[in-house]
Design a protein around this motif. Structure first.
Motif, mmCIF file in Angstrom:
data_model
loop_
_atom_site.group_PDB
_atom_site.id
_atom_site.type_symbol
_atom_site.label_atom_id
_atom_site.label_comp_id
_atom_site.label_asym_id
_atom_site.label_seq_id
_atom_site.Cartn_x
_atom_site.Cartn_y
_atom_site.Cartn_z
ATOM 1 N N MET A 102 13.369 -14.717 -92.716
ATOM 2 C CA MET A 102 13.508 -15.584 -92.100
ATOM 3 C C MET A 102 14.568 -15.416 -90.131
ATOM 4 S SD MET A 102 12.137 -18.921 -92.349
ATOM 5 C CE MET A 102 12.506 -20.795 -91.740
ATOM 6 N N ARG A 103 15.794 -14.885 -90.595
ATOM 7 C CA ARG A 103 16.472 -15.133 -89.296
ATOM 8 C C ARG A 103 15.846 -14.098 -88.222
ATOM 9 N NH1 ARG A 103 22.198 -12.293 -90.540
ATOM 10 N NH2 ARG A 103 22.537 -14.407 -91.923
ATOM 11 N N GLY A 104 14.995 -13.400 -88.548
ATOM 12 C CA GLY A 104 14.116 -12.600 -87.755
ATOM 13 C C GLY A 104 12.959 -12.740 -86.839
ATOM 14 N N SER A 105 12.508 -13.823 -87.341
ATOM 15 C CA SER A 105 11.710 -15.183 -87.273
ATOM 16 C C SER A 105 11.983 -15.422 -85.880
ATOM 17 C CB SER A 105 10.504 -15.563 -87.903
ATOM 18 O OG SER A 105 11.499 -16.671 -88.976
ATOM 19 N N GLU A 106 13.025 -16.307 -86.119
ATOM 20 C CA GLU A 106 14.308 -17.277 -85.607
ATOM 21 C C GLU A 106 14.808 -16.854 -84.282
ATOM 22 O OE1 GLU A 106 16.897 -19.108 -87.864
ATOM 23 O OE2 GLU A 106 15.651 -20.199 -88.806
ATOM 24 N N GLY A 107 14.758 -15.571 -85.046
ATOM 25 C CA GLY A 107 16.307 -14.289 -83.660
ATOM 26 C C GLY A 107 14.177 -14.126 -82.905
ATOM 27 N N LEU A 108 12.757 -14.059 -83.532
ATOM 28 C CA LEU A 108 11.599 -13.255 -82.530
ATOM 29 C C LEU A 108 11.876 -14.180 -81.161
ATOM 30 C CD1 LEU A 108 9.953 -11.502 -81.984
ATOM 31 C CD2 LEU A 108 8.500 -12.454 -83.446
ATOM 32 N N ALA A 109 11.529 -15.696 -82.296
ATOM 33 C CA ALA A 109 11.052 -16.885 -81.341
ATOM 34 C C ALA A 109 12.174 -17.192 -80.200
ATOM 35 C CB ALA A 109 11.294 -18.624 -82.128
ATOM 36 N N SER A 110 13.444 -16.911 -80.442
ATOM 37 C CA SER A 110 14.657 -17.528 -79.217
ATOM 38 C C SER A 110 14.269 -16.278 -78.100
ATOM 39 C CB SER A 110 15.789 -17.784 -79.614
ATOM 40 O OG SER A 110 16.342 -15.940 -80.659
ATOM 41 N N LEU A 111 14.005 -15.091 -78.655
ATOM 42 C CA LEU A 111 14.207 -13.769 -78.123
ATOM 43 C C LEU A 111 12.706 -14.540 -77.006
ATOM 44 C CD1 LEU A 111 14.081 -11.613 -77.132
ATOM 45 C CD2 LEU A 111 12.837 -10.668 -78.140
ATOM 46 N N ALA A 112 11.260 -14.895 -77.607
ATOM 47 C CA ALA A 112 10.214 -15.679 -76.712
ATOM 48 C C ALA A 112 10.670 -16.988 -75.391
ATOM 49 C CB ALA A 112 8.817 -15.876 -77.430
ATOM 50 N N VAL A 113 11.798 -17.360 -76.170
ATOM 51 C CA VAL A 113 11.723 -18.593 -75.644
ATOM 52 C C VAL A 113 12.525 -18.334 -74.308
ATOM 53 C CG1 VAL A 113 12.854 -20.680 -75.145
ATOM 54 C CG2 VAL A 113 11.611 -20.373 -76.972
ATOM 55 N N ARG A 114 13.500 -17.219 -74.408
ATOM 56 C CA ARG A 114 14.108 -16.854 -73.106
ATOM 57 C C ARG A 114 13.425 -16.310 -72.552
ATOM 58 N NH1 ARG A 114 18.073 -15.516 -77.549
ATOM 59 N NH2 ARG A 114 17.442 -12.821 -77.066
ATOM 60 N N ARG A 115 12.263 -15.401 -72.481
ATOM 61 C CA ARG A 115 11.614 -14.908 -72.043
ATOM 62 C C ARG A 115 10.407 -15.540 -71.408
ATOM 63 N NH1 ARG A 115 15.376 -11.702 -72.322
ATOM 64 N NH2 ARG A 115 15.219 -9.364 -72.985
ATOM 65 N N LEU A 116 10.303 -16.683 -71.090
ATOM 66 C CA LEU A 116 9.300 -17.367 -71.206
ATOM 67 C C LEU A 116 9.948 -18.544 -69.991
ATOM 68 C CD1 LEU A 116 7.454 -18.665 -73.714
ATOM 69 C CD2 LEU A 116 6.792 -17.346 -71.898
ATOM 70 N N LEU A 117 11.292 -18.449 -70.245
ATOM 71 C CA LEU A 117 12.047 -19.027 -69.041
ATOM 72 C C LEU A 117 12.968 -18.133 -68.221
ATOM 73 C CD1 LEU A 117 14.289 -20.867 -71.255
ATOM 74 C CD2 LEU A 117 12.643 -22.181 -69.790
ATOM 75 N N HIS A 118 13.020 -16.823 -68.468
ATOM 76 C CA HIS A 118 12.905 -16.290 -67.292
ATOM 77 C C HIS A 118 11.674 -15.854 -66.235
ATOM 78 C CE1 HIS A 118 13.319 -11.469 -66.339
ATOM 79 N NE2 HIS A 118 14.302 -12.079 -65.878
ATOM 80 N N ALA A 119 10.914 -16.108 -67.140
ATOM 81 C CA ALA A 119 9.310 -15.797 -66.186
ATOM 82 C C ALA A 119 9.358 -17.226 -65.312
ATOM 83 C CB ALA A 119 8.417 -15.553 -67.182
ATOM 84 N N VAL A 120 9.233 -18.086 -65.882
ATOM 85 C CA VAL A 120 9.621 -18.716 -64.983
ATOM 86 C C VAL A 120 9.976 -18.834 -63.788
ATOM 87 C CG1 VAL A 120 9.282 -21.852 -64.361
ATOM 88 C CG2 VAL A 120 8.573 -20.660 -66.734
ATOM 89 N N VAL A 121 10.875 -18.567 -63.840
ATOM 90 C CA VAL A 121 12.433 -18.377 -63.114
ATOM 91 C C VAL A 121 11.747 -17.268 -61.789
ATOM 92 C CG1 VAL A 121 14.750 -17.132 -62.152
ATOM 93 C CG2 VAL A 121 13.922 -19.395 -64.504
ATOM 94 N N VAL A 122 11.318 -15.966 -62.602
ATOM 95 C CA VAL A 122 11.069 -15.112 -61.490
ATOM 96 C C VAL A 122 9.922 -15.465 -60.963
ATOM 97 C CG1 VAL A 122 9.674 -12.345 -61.747
ATOM 98 C CG2 VAL A 122 12.068 -13.162 -62.914
ATOM 99 N N LEU A 123 8.853 -15.973 -61.681
ATOM 100 C CA LEU A 123 7.235 -16.454 -60.651
ATOM 101 C C LEU A 123 7.430 -17.186 -59.530
ATOM 102 C CD1 LEU A 123 4.671 -16.920 -63.763
ATOM 103 C CD2 LEU A 123 4.584 -15.488 -61.698
ATOM 104 N N TRP A 124 8.810 -17.983 -59.738
ATOM 105 C CA TRP A 124 9.404 -19.099 -58.669
ATOM 106 C C TRP A 124 10.015 -18.493 -57.441
ATOM 107 C CZ3 TRP A 124 14.549 -20.121 -57.220
ATOM 108 C CH2 TRP A 124 14.489 -20.897 -56.120
ATOM 109 N N LEU A 125 10.724 -17.247 -57.486
ATOM 110 C CA LEU A 125 11.523 -15.775 -56.763
ATOM 111 C C LEU A 125 10.461 -15.406 -56.222
ATOM 112 C CD1 LEU A 125 14.688 -15.323 -58.792
ATOM 113 C CD2 LEU A 125 14.412 -16.682 -56.647
#
Length: 320
Positions: free
Chosen positions: A1-24
């Motif tokens: 359960m903890r692993g899936s939550e960690g994977l989900a939070s990692l995906a959210v952080r990477r998606l937010l990072h992707a939005v910032v990178v695309l804007w820059l």
């Protein structure tokens, strides 16, 4: 359960990072191309265009408006998924990219299979037989691959396997047949020429990483328990040694989507690389921006896959 939550939070952080990178990236590309010392209207109008014709071109393209207004409209179009239209023929940029992208994806994916499988295999062979005959022989191949530019390899293969083999009655490559009807005949040589340089780099990277891992304490412990050498190498050593290889693989696959210009030009493949070449020569700013954003998306997506792959390869990352 903890692993899936960690994977989900990692995906959210990477998606937010992707939005910032695309804007820059989109902002920087917009600024560089619109502040270019060679105006777009001069490129499109040619050297004989007078001032009236140049002003007409700028007005038709919307380049006579303030730069901030152009930037705002540009960002609004991107948020709607609209990459604009080509300055040259008025075709939507998304349509131009979608038409060329399958060829480039086939080129990159086929070459990726060759350089990853071949590079890892050669690297493992060299690491397990360090300073032996196979290691020295493969070192010569690796050095040759690292020293040969992609365009030289492409031209040599085209000359040997097309010109000379064609004269001998062996048709390894023909630029005329359609890609769909003669897929293997058109793609084998581009795959090999694109993969040769990276195969050498991956062999060197795999060899060094595996040699470092085989000197770790847990590998010596596994050997002291009486495990077979093959199991020690592939189950304990190679799994950890693949982490830097996977990282580099994600970067290379993403960037190659927009940097296959030479290979596509030499072999006459109508892919994204050819589109970039033609757009730069014509000063077609919307297409250049569209391809740049496409490459950025592929790099960001590849990095996300790499992060997930690291968690699979190294359980310590998942526990952390």
């Amino acid at each position: 359960m903890r692993g899936s939550e960690g994977l989900a939070s990692l995906a959210v952080r990477r998606l937010l990072h992707a939005v910032v990178v695309l804007w820059l990236v989109s902002t920087l590309v917009f600024a560089f191309l619109h502040l270019s010392p060679l105006p777009v209207e001069r490129v499109l109008g040619g050297p004989r265009a007078d001032a009236t014709a140049l002003r007409c071109i700028r007005r038709n393209l919307g380049l006579d408006r303030p730069l901030l207004v152009q930037y705002g409209e540009f960002m609004l179009r991107l948020m709607r998924g609209d990459l604009g239209k080509s300055y040259v023929n008025g075709t939507p940029v998304a349509s131009l990219i979608a038409e060329r992208l399958p060829t480039t994806l086939w080129l990159v994916s086929g070459a990726a299979v060759l350089w990853l499988a071949g590079g890892v295999a050669i690297g493992v062979l060299c690491a397990t037989r360090a300073r032996g005959l196979w290691d020295r022989a493969s070192t010569v191949v690796v050095l040759a691959g690292m020293s040969t530019p992609a365009f030289v390899m492409a031209l040599v293969m085209l000359y040997v396997f097309s010109t000379k083999a064609g004269e001998a009655g062996l048709g390894f490559f023909e630029a005329g047949p359609p890609l769909r009807e003669h897929f293997w005949q058109r793609m084998v040589l581009p795959w090999v020429s694109l993969a040769f340089l990276l195969l050498a780099a991956y062999a060197r990277l795999t060899r060094g990483a595996l040699l470092d891992v085989l000197g770790e304490d847990y590998v010596r412990t596994a050997r002291s328990k009486g495990l077979r050498e093959r199991r020690v190498i592939y189950r304990h050593g190679l799994r950890a040694a693949l982490a830097p290889v996977v990282t580099q693989f994600g970067i290379d696959v993403g960037t190659l989507v927009g940097s296959t210009i030479v290979t596509e030009k030499v072999f006459g493949l109508q892919g994204v690389g050819q589109l970039v070449y033609q757009s730069v020569a014509a000063g077609d700013t919307p297409v250049i921006i569209g391809v740049t954003l496409l490459v950025t998306v592929f790099v960001v997506a590849a990095n996300l896959v790499v992060d997930v792959g690291h968690r699979r390869l190294d359980p310590r990352i998942a526990r952390a």
